[in-house]
Design a protein around this motif. Structure first.
Motif, PDB file in Angstrom:
ATOM      1  N   ASP A 188       0.833  -1.213   0.000  1.00  0.00           N
ATOM      2  CA  ASP A 188       0.000   0.000   0.000  1.00  0.00           C
ATOM      3  C   ASP A 188       0.865   1.259   0.000  1.00  0.00           C
ATOM      4  O   ASP A 188       0.554   2.232  -0.691  1.00  0.00           O
ATOM      5  N   ALA A 189       1.943   1.223   0.771  1.00  0.00           N
ATOM      6  CA  ALA A 189       2.841   2.382   0.793  1.00  0.00           C
ATOM      7  C   ALA A 189       3.435   2.623  -0.597  1.00  0.00           C
ATOM      8  O   ALA A 189       3.582   3.771  -1.037  1.00  0.00           O
ATOM      9  N   ALA A 190       3.754   1.551  -1.316  1.00  0.00           N
ATOM     10  CA  ALA A 190       4.344   1.684  -2.659  1.00  0.00           C
ATOM     11  C   ALA A 190       3.318   2.226  -3.650  1.00  0.00           C
ATOM     12  O   ALA A 190       3.660   3.003  -4.544  1.00  0.00           O
ATOM     13  N   VAL A 191       2.071   1.813  -3.486  1.00  0.00           N
ATOM     14  CA  VAL A 191       1.007   2.304  -4.363  1.00  0.00           C
ATOM     15  C   VAL A 191       0.850   3.822  -4.163  1.00  0.00           C
ATOM     16  O   VAL A 191       0.671   4.576  -5.117  1.00  0.00           O
ATOM     17  N   PHE A 192       0.978   4.276  -2.928  1.00  0.00           N
ATOM     18  CA  PHE A 192       0.884   5.714  -2.656  1.00  0.00           C
ATOM     19  C   PHE A 192       2.157   6.461  -3.030  1.00  0.00           C
ATOM     20  O   PHE A 192       2.090   7.562  -3.572  1.00  0.00           O
ATOM     21  N   GLY A 193       3.313   5.863  -2.722  1.00  0.00           N
ATOM     22  CA  GLY A 193       4.507   6.696  -2.731  1.00  0.00           C
ATOM     23  C   GLY A 193       5.692   6.238  -3.566  1.00  0.00           C
ATOM     24  O   GLY A 193       6.756   6.860  -3.508  1.00  0.00           O
ATOM     25  N   LEU A 194       5.533   5.160  -4.346  1.00  0.00           N
ATOM     26  CA  LEU A 194       6.675   4.692  -5.138  1.00  0.00           C
ATOM     27  C   LEU A 194       6.308   4.582  -6.623  1.00  0.00           C
ATOM     28  O   LEU A 194       7.106   4.910  -7.492  1.00  0.00           O
ATOM     29  N   ILE A 195       5.098   4.095  -6.892  1.00  0.00           N
ATOM     30  CA  ILE A 195       4.676   3.956  -8.288  1.00  0.00           C
ATOM     31  C   ILE A 195       4.212   5.339  -8.766  1.00  0.00           C
ATOM     32  O   ILE A 195       3.356   5.972  -8.141  1.00  0.00           O
ATOM     33  N   GLU A 196       4.808   5.785  -9.858  1.00  0.00           N
ATOM     34  CA  GLU A 196       4.476   7.123 -10.334  1.00  0.00           C
ATOM     35  C   GLU A 196       3.184   7.078 -11.165  1.00  0.00           C
ATOM     36  O   GLU A 196       2.252   7.811 -10.901  1.00  0.00           O
ATOM     37  N   ARG A 197       3.151   6.223 -12.186  1.00  0.00           N
ATOM     38  CA  ARG A 197       1.962   6.121 -13.038  1.00  0.00           C
ATOM     39  C   ARG A 197       1.524   4.677 -13.258  1.00  0.00           C
ATOM     40  O   ARG A 197       0.365   4.338 -13.239  1.00  0.00           O
ATOM     41  N   ARG A 198       2.498   3.810 -13.503  1.00  0.00           N
ATOM     42  CA  ARG A 198       2.116   2.456 -13.919  1.00  0.00           C
ATOM     43  C   ARG A 198       3.211   1.461 -13.535  1.00  0.00           C
ATOM     44  O   ARG A 198       4.401   1.716 -13.738  1.00  0.00           O
ATOM     45  N   SER A 199       2.762   0.342 -12.988  1.00  0.00           N
ATOM     46  CA  SER A 199       3.708  -0.690 -12.561  1.00  0.00           C
ATOM     47  C   SER A 199       3.546  -1.944 -13.417  1.00  0.00           C
ATOM     48  O   SER A 199       2.503  -2.166 -14.040  1.00  0.00           O
ATOM     49  N   HIS A 200       4.596  -2.747 -13.403  1.00  0.00           N
ATOM     50  CA  HIS A 200       4.538  -4.074 -14.028  1.00  0.00           C
ATOM     51  C   HIS A 200       4.771  -5.121 -12.947  1.00  0.00           C
ATOM     52  O   HIS A 200       5.642  -4.953 -12.091  1.00  0.00           O
ATOM     53  N   HIS A 201       4.012  -6.212 -13.005  1.00  0.00           N
ATOM     54  CA  HIS A 201       4.114  -7.258 -11.983  1.00  0.00           C
ATOM     55  C   HIS A 201       4.305  -8.620 -12.619  1.00  0.00           C
ATOM     56  O   HIS A 201       3.553  -9.004 -13.511  1.00  0.00           O
ATOM     57  N   GLN A 202       5.304  -9.346 -12.123  1.00  0.00           N
ATOM     58  CA  GLN A 202       5.482 -10.757 -12.466  1.00  0.00           C
ATOM     59  C   GLN A 202       4.624 -11.537 -11.467  1.00  0.00           C
ATOM     60  O   GLN A 202       4.900 -11.492 -10.255  1.00  0.00           O
ATOM     61  N   VAL A 203       3.588 -12.206 -11.985  1.00  0.00           N
ATOM     62  CA  VAL A 203       2.638 -12.867 -11.082  1.00  0.00           C
ATOM     63  C   VAL A 203       2.717 -14.376 -11.287  1.00  0.00           C
ATOM     64  O   VAL A 203       2.365 -14.881 -12.346  1.00  0.00           O
ATOM     65  N   PHE A 204       3.202 -15.079 -10.240  1.00  0.00           N
ATOM     66  CA  PHE A 204       3.251 -16.552 -10.343  1.00  0.00           C
ATOM     67  C   PHE A 204       2.874 -17.188  -9.019  1.00  0.00           C
ATOM     68  O   PHE A 204       3.336 -18.267  -8.659  1.00  0.00           O
ATOM     69  N   GLY A 205       1.979 -16.516  -8.312  1.00  0.00           N
ATOM     70  CA  GLY A 205       1.474 -17.039  -7.040  1.00  0.00           C
ATOM     71  C   GLY A 205       0.744 -15.929  -6.301  1.00  0.00           C
ATOM     72  O   GLY A 205       0.587 -14.818  -6.815  1.00  0.00           O
ATOM     73  N   GLU A 206       0.338 -16.248  -5.078  1.00  0.00           N
ATOM     74  CA  GLU A 206      -0.514 -15.350  -4.292  1.00  0.00           C
ATOM     75  C   GLU A 206       0.151 -14.017  -3.968  1.00  0.00           C
ATOM     76  O   GLU A 206      -0.462 -12.959  -4.057  1.00  0.00           O
ATOM     77  N   PHE A 207       1.418 -14.058  -3.546  1.00  0.00           N
ATOM     78  CA  PHE A 207       2.008 -12.840  -2.997  1.00  0.00           C
ATOM     79  C   PHE A 207       2.305 -11.821  -4.091  1.00  0.00           C
ATOM     80  O   PHE A 207       1.965 -10.644  -3.945  1.00  0.00           O
ATOM     81  N   GLY A 208       2.884 -12.279  -5.195  1.00  0.00           N
ATOM     82  CA  GLY A 208       3.092 -11.376  -6.321  1.00  0.00           C
ATOM     83  C   GLY A 208       1.759 -10.817  -6.810  1.00  0.00           C
ATOM     84  O   GLY A 208       1.662  -9.648  -7.205  1.00  0.00           O
ATOM     85  N   GLY A 209       0.725 -11.643  -6.770  1.00  0.00           N
ATOM     86  CA  GLY A 209      -0.607 -11.225  -7.211  1.00  0.00           C
ATOM     87  C   GLY A 209      -1.214 -10.151  -6.331  1.00  0.00           C
ATOM     88  O   GLY A 209      -1.921  -9.257  -6.809  1.00  0.00           O
ATOM     89  N   LYS A 210      -0.912 -10.216  -5.037  1.00  0.00           N
ATOM     90  CA  LYS A 210      -1.516  -9.239  -4.121  1.00  0.00           C
ATOM     91  C   LYS A 210      -1.007  -7.819  -4.373  1.00  0.00           C
ATOM     92  O   LYS A 210      -1.758  -6.849  -4.268  1.00  0.00           O
ATOM     93  N   PHE A 211       0.269  -7.677  -4.676  1.00  0.00           N
ATOM     94  CA  PHE A 211       0.816  -6.347  -4.974  1.00  0.00           C
ATOM     95  C   PHE A 211       0.167  -5.817  -6.261  1.00  0.00           C
ATOM     96  O   PHE A 211      -0.237  -4.646  -6.343  1.00  0.00           O
ATOM     97  N   ALA A 212       0.027  -6.691  -7.269  1.00  0.00           N
ATOM     98  CA  ALA A 212      -0.608  -6.281  -8.528  1.00  0.00           C
ATOM     99  C   ALA A 212      -2.043  -5.814  -8.277  1.00  0.00           C
ATOM    100  O   ALA A 212      -2.497  -4.803  -8.828  1.00  0.00           O
ATOM    101  N   THR A 213      -2.755  -6.520  -7.406  1.00  0.00           N
ATOM    102  CA  THR A 213      -4.139  -6.152  -7.089  1.00  0.00           C
ATOM    103  C   THR A 213      -4.197  -4.791  -6.387  1.00  0.00           C
ATOM    104  O   THR A 213      -5.063  -3.962  -6.685  1.00  0.00           O
ATOM    105  N   ALA A 214      -3.254  -4.558  -5.472  1.00  0.00           N
ATOM    106  CA  ALA A 214      -3.224  -3.274  -4.762  1.00  0.00           C
ATOM    107  C   ALA A 214      -2.976  -2.137  -5.752  1.00  0.00           C
ATOM    108  O   ALA A 214      -3.612  -1.071  -5.671  1.00  0.00           O
ATOM    109  N   SER A 215      -2.091  -2.346  -6.710  1.00  0.00           N
ATOM    110  CA  SER A 215      -1.794  -1.311  -7.696  1.00  0.00           C
ATOM    111  C   SER A 215      -2.998  -1.069  -8.606  1.00  0.00           C
ATOM    112  O   SER A 215      -3.359   0.066  -8.901  1.00  0.00           O
ATOM    113  N   ALA A 216      -3.660  -2.162  -9.023  1.00  0.00           N
ATOM    114  CA  ALA A 216      -4.817  -2.039  -9.917  1.00  0.00           C
ATOM    115  C   ALA A 216      -5.963  -1.289  -9.247  1.00  0.00           C
ATOM    116  O   ALA A 216      -6.760  -0.619  -9.916  1.00  0.00           O
TER     117      ALA A 216
END
Ligand SMILES: *Cc1c(COP(=O)(O)O)cnc(C)c1O
Length: 367
Positions: A83-111
């Motif tokens: 959540d902190a990265a969604v607010f304060g690290l990603i400027e406009r758009r992120s890319h996520h390598q998703v191959f399980g639950e944890f990688g998927g959760k960050f992608a969901t937070a960004s989306a």
């Protein structure tokens, strides 16, 4: 049906093989009550601040951080970091390598963040990982170093392009060697290889990451204080946190860091986890009803071994039989839904105990 009782010589000296919270070494618990322990004292005074300073210094040493990298820490665990990265690290758009639950959760937070563009994702089936390819128009490239839900490792490397490389090292940090200069943010929580408790996150951040944090903070975007990475940077530099940290967690983490460095640092920890996980993969290869879940040996995790069983075996029943004898938390990741055991081989776990565990599983298979 009454549970059969495991013979005494098949019980490991420590039966904790879970993926977090995980085995705590007795020296870590003893540290809490050592003379001079800052338990129960103010986090704004030297006792706790020096402890935070020691943790930051030791993380920097353990990872051989390049000049200019800073160790950040804050309350909330790895989930809060997303959540902190969604607010304060990603400027406009992120890319996520998703191959399980944890990688998927960050992608969901960004989306879910209305101020960001829809993230790009590269997905692969559980038990495999997607290749890291260049993506245009992203400013963060994110992936887990170790996907704890499946037991797949992803090498710490940069995609070509100019996004920051942001690595979820929650279950890898301290157990798998890596080149720190290949990541801009290498973040983790201390309840896995570090054998401490949850509720805290730490990160090794590159100068480019710090610069990004400052730029986004200055952009006028609304950022709550408790998720502000800029606050994290300024507080971490003062060896403090925005609000009260768990002092016991810091003490147990500092103790484990000291032990890791004394044993020979990250390379020595990697040797330990490699030996322990090799015991499990070799055992599975040699056992007719068991197979390593991750088919590509290069992707098999050194810290979380996932072992599939064929349908003649009920893996859940094995886990429950062993649980009755104090061998704990070898059940599979709940959402993966496979006939599987998942066994942590974190840095603090003894390889000899992993060997004993394989003999205990053999015993359960034949009883
Ligand atoms: C355990 C784990 C998390 C979650 O950590 P919390 O501190 O509970 O938020 C995130 N990512 C990975 C890879 C993990 O293994």
């Amino acid at each position: 049906m009454s549970e059969a009782i495991l013979p005494q010589d098949l019980i490991p000296t420590d039966g904790r093989f879970g993926c977090g919270p995980s085995k705590v070494r007795p020296e870590q618990i003893a540290r809490l009550s050592m003379p001079g322990s800052p338990m129960g004292t103010s986090h704004r005074q030297a006792g706790v601040k020096d402890l935070v300073g020691s943790v930051r210094e030791r993380v920097s040493q353990l990872f051989s951080l390049p000049d200019g990298y800073e160790v950040l820490l804050a309350n909330g665990g790895s989930t809060s970091f997303w959540d902190a990265a969604v607010f304060g690290l990603i400027e406009r758009r992120s890319h996520h390598q998703v191959f399980g639950e944890f990688g998927g959760k960050f992608a969901t937070a960004s989306a879910a963040a209305p101020w960001l563009d829809e993230p790009s994702t590269a997905k692969s089936e559980p038990g495999t990982r997607p290749a890291l390819e260049a993506v245009d128009g992203v400013d963060v490239v994110a992936y887990p170093h170790n996907e704890t839900s499946t037991g797949v490792m992803h090498p710490v490397e940069r995609a070509s392009g100019d996004g920051l490389t942001v690595v979820d090292a929650t279950s890898a940090a301290g157990g798998i060697d890596f080149d720190a200069s290949a990541a801009d943010v290498y973040y983790f929580a201390p309840q896995k290889n570090f054998g401490s408790d949850g509720g805290l996150w730490l990160a090794a951040a590159s100068p480019a990451a710090i610069e990004r944090i400052e730029r986004v903070a200055a952009s006028g975007r609304y950022i709550p204080d408790s998720l502000s990475l800029q606050q994290v940077v300024s507080n971490s530099r003062k060896n403090q946190t925005l609000n009260t940290p768990a002092v016991a967690t810091l003490l147990m983490l500092d103790e484990q860091l000291g032990w890791m460095l004394e044993q020979g640092g990250l390379a020595a920890m990697d040797t330990r986890t490699t030996a322990s996980s090799d015991v499990l993969y070799a055992w599975a290869d040699a056992t007719s009803v068991a197979t390593p879940f991750v088919s590509n040996p290069a992707d098999r995790s050194k810290v979380v071994a996932t072992i599939d069983f064929d349908e003649s075996v009920d893996a859940a029943a094995i886990a429950s039989t062993l649980r009755a004898s104090g061998i704990l938390d070898i059940e599979p990741y709940r959402k993966l839904g496979r006939n599987q055991l998942r066994i942590a081989t974190f840095a603090g776990i003894e390889t000899e105990d992993v060997r004993t565990l394989t003999r205990a599983i053999d015993w359960a298979l034949s009883n």
